[in-house]
Design an enzyme around this catalytic site. Structure first.
Site, PDB file in Angstrom:
ATOM      1  N   THR A  30       0.746  -1.147  -0.168  1.00 35.33           N
ATOM      2  CA  THR A  30       0.067   0.018   0.011  1.00 35.33           C
ATOM      3  C   THR A  30       0.954   1.202  -0.009  1.00 35.33           C
ATOM      4  OG1 THR A  30      -0.232  -0.179   2.532  1.00 35.33           O
ATOM      5  CG2 THR A  30      -2.040  -0.954   1.126  1.00 35.33           C
ATOM      6  N   ARG A  31       0.222   2.617  -0.245  1.00 35.13           N
ATOM      7  CA  ARG A  31       0.992   3.689  -0.394  1.00 35.13           C
ATOM      8  C   ARG A  31       1.761   3.955   0.617  1.00 35.13           C
ATOM      9  NH1 ARG A  31      -3.760   7.392  -3.078  1.00 35.13           N
ATOM     10  NH2 ARG A  31      -3.512   6.830  -5.253  1.00 35.13           N
ATOM     11  N   ASP A  32       1.339   3.633   1.971  1.00 40.31           N
ATOM     12  CA  ASP A  32       2.189   4.076   3.217  1.00 40.31           C
ATOM     13  C   ASP A  32       3.173   3.318   3.146  1.00 40.31           C
ATOM     14  OD1 ASP A  32       0.504   2.069   3.465  1.00 40.31           O
ATOM     15  OD2 ASP A  32       0.578   1.910   5.727  1.00 40.31           O
TER      16      ASP A  32
END
Length: 543
Positions: A284-286
Site C-alpha cells: 500500500t501507499r504508506d
C-alpha cells in the site's frame, strides 16, 4: 459589508462541493457555492487521476461490497469508521453510474464494459477512470468537474468564484453561514447568511513544502470547523504519494501500474520493495512511500528518487489502459515501454478531518461536511480511488441532508454574528507568505514520512513561533490579507497534526514513529480534537 441570503451555502468548488450543491438543490430553492478558485477549476479533483474505486455488481464478477469493505477497513489499519465505510461501499457504485447517466461524466469503457484497474491494497480490479483524452493530462480531473459545472448552471445554483471563506458564522450554537473574502484584489467581505452549510473545501496538502496538491489546499476547512465547534479526528494520518514523478517531468504516476507489473528499482537496478514489505511492489501507499524514503536515505537513490520500471507491463496494456500517460511521457522524452522514470514521495492526502456521520452531519446544528474535509472513512491510510468515491458519496449525502435541514426551517434564518476584523498594518518584520513558507518547510522536515518525539517537538516550537509572529506580521494589501487568513488556518491545522502525532506512540498506516516503530493494540482507535479557547483538546477513543 455586503450580505447575501440563501438556503444552503456550500464551501468548496471540487467534486464534493459540486455534488453537495446539486444534492441540496433538490430540496431548496437558493443554493450558493463559494470557491477560492473558479468553481470546477480548483482543488485537488482537477489534478487527480480521475479514478473511482467502486463495486459495480455484474460488471465486476468475483468482487463484492463485503470485500470492498474489508479492503478499505484493513487498508486503513482497522481504525476507520465502519458505518462510513459501509456507506461508501454501498453507494459508490450506484452514484458513480448515476454520475455517468445523469451528468454526462464518461467512464472509460471497452465493448460496453468499464475498463478496470487494480491498485495496491485492492483484492480485485475495481478502479474505473473517466474518459479524459479531451483534457490536458495534468488536469484530467476536469473530465469530472466540467460536466458537473454544466449541471450546476442548469440548476440555477449561484457560484461565487474567487471568494475565500475565512470564517463560519455561528449564532446560538447553530451554523448560519460564512464570511467570504474577495480574493481577486478588491478585498471586500461578504456575509453569506444560510440555513445550512456544507463544508467541502478539501484537505491540507499544502501545509507541506513537497506536495502534489493545488495551491488552495491549505487546511481551511479543518480550521474553520474547529472554530465553529466541530471535532476533528485522525489528523496525524497524512498520506504521502509514493510515485510522484521527478524526471523526466513532475506528474503523479498512477499506482495501479503496479497491478499490471510495474516495479521499483534502486540506483543499482535492484528491486528493493521485498526488503521492506512482504507484499513487495503491491504494498500500500504508506509502506511504499516509506520504503522509497529509506532507500534514498541509505544512499541507494538516483537524482533524488528511485526508478519506476514499467517495461514489464507490455506495450498493449500501456497503450490500451494507460495511453494518455504513455503519450504524455513520450512527449517529455521518456518512453515507458523501454525507459525507467524517476519517482519520489510527495504529500498527497489528509486521511483525517472533520468528524461526521453518514449524512455528513458534524454535530454542530446546520453544519455538514464532505470530501477530504472529513475523516473516518480511510482510517490510518487511504486506498487508491477511494478519495473521489468518498467525495462523490459524501457530497451527495451531505448536500441532501443540508437541503432537508434547511427546508425544515421554513422561513426562519438565524442572524449573522459580528464579522471578523480584517487586519491591516504596513509595518512588520515578516509577511504572511514568509511565515507560510517556514511552516511548510518545518512540517516536511520534522513531521512528514518519518517522525519521532524530537522532530515533532521541533515542529511544535516552530508552529508556536509562527503563530506569535502572525500577530505582528506585515499586511499591506489585499493579497497579504488573504494569505494572513490562510496562514492562520495553516498554523492551527499544523498544531492539530503535530499534537495528534506526538500522542500516538506507535506506527500505524501513514503515521510512522522512528522511536515507536511497531503497531500497538493500545492505539487501535482515533484521537478526536476540539478547540477550547486557543487550546487544542485531544481525546482518544478505542475502536
Amino acid at each position: 459589508m455586503e450580505k447575501l441570503r440563501c438556503d444552503v451555502l456550500v464551501v468548496g468548488g471540487g467534486l464534493a462541493g459540486l455534488m453537495a450543491a446539486i444534492g441540496a438543490r433538490k430540496y431548496v430553492e437558493k443554493v450558493v457555492l463559494v470557491s477560492s478558485a473558479p468553481v470546477g477549476r480548483g482543488g485537488n479533483t482537477i489534478v487527480s487521476g480521475a479514478g473511482f474505486s467502486a463495486y459495480l455488481g455484474a460488471e465486476m464478477p468475483g468482487d463484492s461490497e463485503q470485500q470492498f469493505f474489508q479492503d478499505t477497513f484493513c487498508g486503513g489499519a482497522q481504525i476507520g469508521d465502519p458505518a462510513l465505510i459501509q456507506n461508501l461501499v454501498e453507494k459508490a457504485g450506484p452514484v458513480l453510474l448515476q454520475l455517468e447517466a445523469a451528468h454526462g461524466v464518461k467512464l472509460k469503457r471497452r465493448e460496453g464494459r468499464v475498463v478496470r484497474r487494480r491498485p495496491p491494497g485492492h483484492t480485485f480490479a475495481r478502479m474505473v477512470t473517466t474518459v479524459y483524452s479531451d483534457y490536458p493530462y495534468k488536469v484530467r480531473g476536469l473530465s469530472i468537474t466540467q460536466p458537473l459545472l454544466r449541471a450546476l448552471r442548469t440548476s440555477r445554483i449561484i457560484c461565487l468564484d474567487h471568494y475565500l471563506a475565512i470564517e463560519l458564522a455561528v449564532y446560538d450554537g447553530q451554523a448560519c453561514g460564512a464570511y467570504v473574502l474577495d480574493s481577486r484584489g478588491s478585498g471586500s467581505l461578504i456575509g453569506v447568511n444560510a440555513k445550512a452549510v456544507v463544508l467541502a473545501a478539501g484537505g491540507g496538502g499544502r501545509l507541506f513544502s513537497h506536495s502534489n496538491n493545488t495551491n488552495d489546499i491549505t487546511g481551511d476547512a479543518y480550521a474553520m470547523a474547529l472554530r465553529a465547534g466541530a471535532e476533528l479526528r485522525d489528523m496525524e494520518f497524512v498520506q504521502f504519494y509514493p510515485t510522484m514523478g521527478v524526471k523526466p517531468v513532475k506528474v503523479t504516476i498512477s499506482n495501479s501500474l503496479f497491478g499490471h507489473g510495474a516495479v521499483l528499482r534502486n540506483c543499482s537496478g535492484e528491486r528493493f520493495m521485498d526488503r521492506y514489505d512482504p507484499r513487495g511492489d503491491m504494498a500500500t501507499r504508506d509502506a511504499m512511500a516509506r520504503a522509497i524514503f529509506w532507500e534514498v536515505a541509505r544512499g541507494n537513490g538516483v537524482d533524488g528518487g528511485v526508478y519506476l520500471d514499467c517495461t514489464g507491463i507490455g506495450e498493449d496494456v500501456l497503450l490500451g489502459v494507460y495511453g494518455e500517460l504513455t503519450n504524455f511521457l513520450r512527449k517529455h522524452g521518456c518512453d515507458p515501454t523501454r525507459d525507467w522514470l524517476i519517482v519520489y514521495p510527495s504529500t498527497h492526502f489528509f486521511c483525517g478531518g472533520v468528524k461526521i456521520d453518514v449524512q455528513g452531519y458534524t454535530g454542530v446544528p446546520g453544519l455538514f461536511a464532505a470530501g477530504e474535509a472529513t475523516g473516518g472513512v480511510h482510517g490510518a491510510n487511504r486506498l487508491a480511488g477511494n478519495a473521489l468515491s468518498e467525495a462523490l458519496v459524501s457530497g451527495c449525502c451531505a448536500g441532501e441532508a443540508a437541503g432537508k435541514f434547511a427546508a425544515g426551517m421554513g422561513s426562519s434564518l438565524p442572524p449573522l454574528p459580528a464579522p471578523p476584523v480584517l487586519p491591516f498594518q504596513e509595518k512588520g518584520s515578516v509577511s504572511p507568505e514568509e511565515l507560510g513558507d517556514t511552516l511548510r518547510q518545518t512540517l516536511w522536515q520534522d513531521a512528514s514520512l518519518v517522525r519521532d518525539q524530537q522532530s515533532l517537538e521541533r515542529a511544535r516550537n516552530t508552529i508556536m513561533a509562527c503563530e506569535r509572529s502572525l500577530k505582528t506580521c506585515r499586511i499591506a494589501n489585499e493579497h497579504e490579507t488573504k494569505r494572513y487568513f490562510q496562514v492562520r488556518n495553516m498554523c492551527l491545522v499544523a498544531r492539530a497534526v503535530v499534537e495528534a502525532a506526538l500522542r500516538r506512540k506507535e506506527s500505524r498506516g501513514t503515521h510512522y514513529r522512528r522511536d515507536f516503530p511497531q503497531e500497538s493494540e493500545a492505539y487501535r482507535g482515533s484521537f478526536f480534537i476540539r478547540l477550547s479557547g486557543q487550546d487544542l483538546v485531544l481525546e482518544f477513543r478505542k475502536q
